[in-house]
Scaffold this active site. Structure first.
Site, PDB file in Angstrom:
ATOM      1  N   LYS A 200      59.856  -5.470  97.786  1.00  0.00           N
ATOM      2  CA  LYS A 200      58.516  -5.826  97.330  1.00  0.00           C
ATOM      3  C   LYS A 200      57.504  -5.155  98.245  1.00  0.00           C
ATOM      4  CE  LYS A 200      55.409  -9.664  96.420  1.00  0.00           C
ATOM      5  NZ  LYS A 200      55.276 -11.099  96.166  1.00  0.00           N
ATOM      6  N   ARG A 210      46.657 -12.578  91.790  1.00  0.00           N
ATOM      7  CA  ARG A 210      46.052 -13.450  92.801  1.00  0.00           C
ATOM      8  C   ARG A 210      44.831 -14.164  92.233  1.00  0.00           C
ATOM      9  NH1 ARG A 210      46.940  -9.306  97.969  1.00  0.00           N
ATOM     10  NH2 ARG A 210      49.239  -9.324  97.823  1.00  0.00           N
ATOM     11  N   LYS A 222      49.255  -8.533 103.672  1.00  0.00           N
ATOM     12  CA  LYS A 222      50.660  -8.960 103.680  1.00  0.00           C
ATOM     13  C   LYS A 222      51.572  -7.869 104.253  1.00  0.00           C
ATOM     14  CE  LYS A 222      50.170 -12.422 100.023  1.00  0.00           C
ATOM     15  NZ  LYS A 222      50.832 -13.063  98.863  1.00  0.00           N
ATOM     16  N   GLU A 238      66.926  -3.171 102.151  1.00  0.00           N
ATOM     17  CA  GLU A 238      66.611  -4.551 101.768  1.00  0.00           C
ATOM     18  C   GLU A 238      67.484  -5.012 100.591  1.00  0.00           C
ATOM     19  OE1 GLU A 238      64.724  -6.897 102.964  1.00  0.00           O
ATOM     20  OE2 GLU A 238      63.010  -6.045 104.029  1.00  0.00           O
ATOM     21  N   LYS A 253      59.512  -4.213  93.067  1.00  0.00           N
ATOM     22  CA  LYS A 253      58.178  -4.643  92.656  1.00  0.00           C
ATOM     23  C   LYS A 253      57.130  -3.963  93.514  1.00  0.00           C
ATOM     24  CE  LYS A 253      55.497  -8.862  92.554  1.00  0.00           C
ATOM     25  NZ  LYS A 253      55.433 -10.241  92.981  1.00  0.00           N
ATOM     26  N   SER A 279      50.971  -7.521  87.469  1.00  0.00           N
ATOM     27  CA  SER A 279      49.706  -7.822  86.804  1.00  0.00           C
ATOM     28  C   SER A 279      48.775  -6.616  86.708  1.00  0.00           C
ATOM     29  CB  SER A 279      49.008  -8.981  87.525  1.00  0.00           C
ATOM     30  OG  SER A 279      48.821  -8.680  88.893  1.00  0.00           O
TER      31      SER A 279
HETATM   32  C1  PBG Z   1      53.544 -14.060  95.665  1.00  0.00           C
HETATM   33  C2  PBG Z   1      53.691 -13.223  94.453  1.00  0.00           C
HETATM   34  C3  PBG Z   1      52.836 -12.199  94.080  1.00  0.00           C
HETATM   35  C4  PBG Z   1      53.293 -11.740  92.848  1.00  0.00           C
HETATM   36  C5  PBG Z   1      54.421 -12.470  92.506  1.00  0.00           C
HETATM   37  N1  PBG Z   1      54.660 -13.389  93.514  1.00  0.00           N
HETATM   38  C6  PBG Z   1      51.603 -11.702  94.728  1.00  0.00           C
HETATM   39  C7  PBG Z   1      51.615 -11.383  96.142  1.00  0.00           C
HETATM   40  O1  PBG Z   1      52.636 -11.109  96.774  1.00  0.00           O
HETATM   41  O2  PBG Z   1      50.512 -11.422  96.708  1.00  0.00           O
HETATM   42  C8  PBG Z   1      52.623 -10.652  92.068  1.00  0.00           C
HETATM   43  C9  PBG Z   1      52.930 -10.567  90.614  1.00  0.00           C
HETATM   44  C10 PBG Z   1      51.981  -9.740  89.837  1.00  0.00           C
HETATM   45  O3  PBG Z   1      51.062  -9.091  90.355  1.00  0.00           O
HETATM   46  O4  PBG Z   1      52.144  -9.717  88.611  1.00  0.00           O
HETATM   47  N2  PBG Z   1      54.640 -14.404  96.380  1.00  0.00           N
END
Ligand code: PBG
Length: 327
Positions: A200, A210, A222, A238, A253, A279
């Protein structure tokens, strides 16, 4: 001259008609590839559109039931749940995350009641529950690893207690898959699966999500836990690590900007690989289509088939219902 060269070879022969193209098509999409993300909120009677995600909604539990039936009727086998937590229930210890009657736990029970065959996956991360909007426990501006992983393991057990089929840790703490697997085994949940967000990245494409959960980090970013977009070696490491720690499915992701990572991970593990079409990827296509700049259906299907071509076995996507309808 070799007979595999022009004029003997003419690749256009295999593109000459719809039927020929269909015969030699290498990759196929089906509704069974899709995981449909769902945003759940407290209250009753509310279905509200997420401002930065056109045509995507947050649901209260009562209205969510109609949505999950639609998803099941379209042949989509699985949903991935995210809970929107009110500010007053957020803290730095994930208290609400472990509440057996919390929104996530209630949502799991309600969906399994309504559609017992639907595979229910839950997001396991602290950010929607965190007063700091971070995926772990914060101490002095640092995100604690082992303490967070321990809490995440308890969250996973709580979701399994509620009836989740898979837990999906999206936090990127080190060692959390092992701790989660051990906790699940110990607490009688040997059959609960883990879909690990293994690779990720620290991505700008999470912006609309968010907004949906009101979960943006309150300070900093992050980057001490999510990966550097410039890297691919650590993505493979990972994914291999998570497979060894007991992940049943590994995930990459975001999706579209990371298709090379999907391929590299696919070639390195022996578990199914999922990809999260996040998203921002959804909203970009939606926004362009709303402006008349792109054909929405074509752009969507082209993005989705690209995931299959890259090697993804499963695709978490906000387009799940739209695409399943077309297929
Ligand atoms: C948080 C999480 C995120 C997403 C899924 N779980 C956002 C982040 O890490 O800030 C993002 C999913 C998306 O953008 O569709 N643990």
């Amino acid at each position: 001259m070799s007979h595999s060269q022009f004029p003997y070879s003419r690749p256009r022969r295999l593109r000459a008609s719809a039927n020929i193209r269909r015969m030699v098509e290498e990759n196929h999409l089906s509704a069974s590839d899709f995981i449909a993300p769902l945003f759940v909120m407290e209250g009753t009677g509310v279905k509200e559109e997420i401002a930065s995600m056109p045509d995507y909604y947050r649901f209260t539990l009562d209205l969510l039931m109609d949505e999950v039936r639609k998803i099941e009727d379209l042949g989509i086998p699985s949903v991935l749940l995210f809970a929107k937590v009110p500010d007053e229930k957020k803290d730095n210890k994930g208290t609400e995350a472990l509440n057996p009657d919390g929104l996530m736990q209630k949502a799991v029970r309600a969906i399994k009641d309504e559609c017992p065959n639907l595979v229910v996956m839950t997001d396991v991360a602290m950010d929607p529950y965190s007063s700091y909007g971070h995926d772990g426990i914060v101490d002095n501006g640092q995100i604690l690893n082992d303490e967070s992983a321990d809490l995440l393991a308890k969250m996973a057990v709580s979701h399994a207690d509620a009836g989740a089929d898979f837990v999906a840790p999206s936090d990127m703490m080190d060692g959390r898959i092992l701790m989660m697997r051990e906790a699940l085994e110990e607490m009688g949940h040997a059959n609960t699966g883990i879909m690990a967000y293994s690779a990720k990245y620290a991505s700008s494409y999470y912006g609309p999500f968010r907004d949906a959960l009101d979960s943006a980090p309150g300070f900093g970013d992050k980057k001490t836990y999510q990966m550097n977009p410039a890297n691919s070696l650590e993505a493979v490491k990972e994914a291999i690590t998570d497979e060894q720690e007991g992940a049943d499915i590994v995930m990459v992701k975001p999706g579209l900007p990371y298709l090379d990572i999907v391929r590299a991970v696919k070639e390195s593990v022996h578990v199914p690989v999922s990809v999260y079409n996040v998203s921002g990827e959804y909203s970009m296509i939606k926004a362009a289509a709303q402006n008349g700049w792109l054909n929405e259906e074509e752009a969507m299907m082209e993005a989705l088939i690209a995931f299959k071509r890259a090697g993804a076995d499963l695709i978490a996507t906000y387009f799940a219902k739209d695409a399943a309808r077309l297929l």
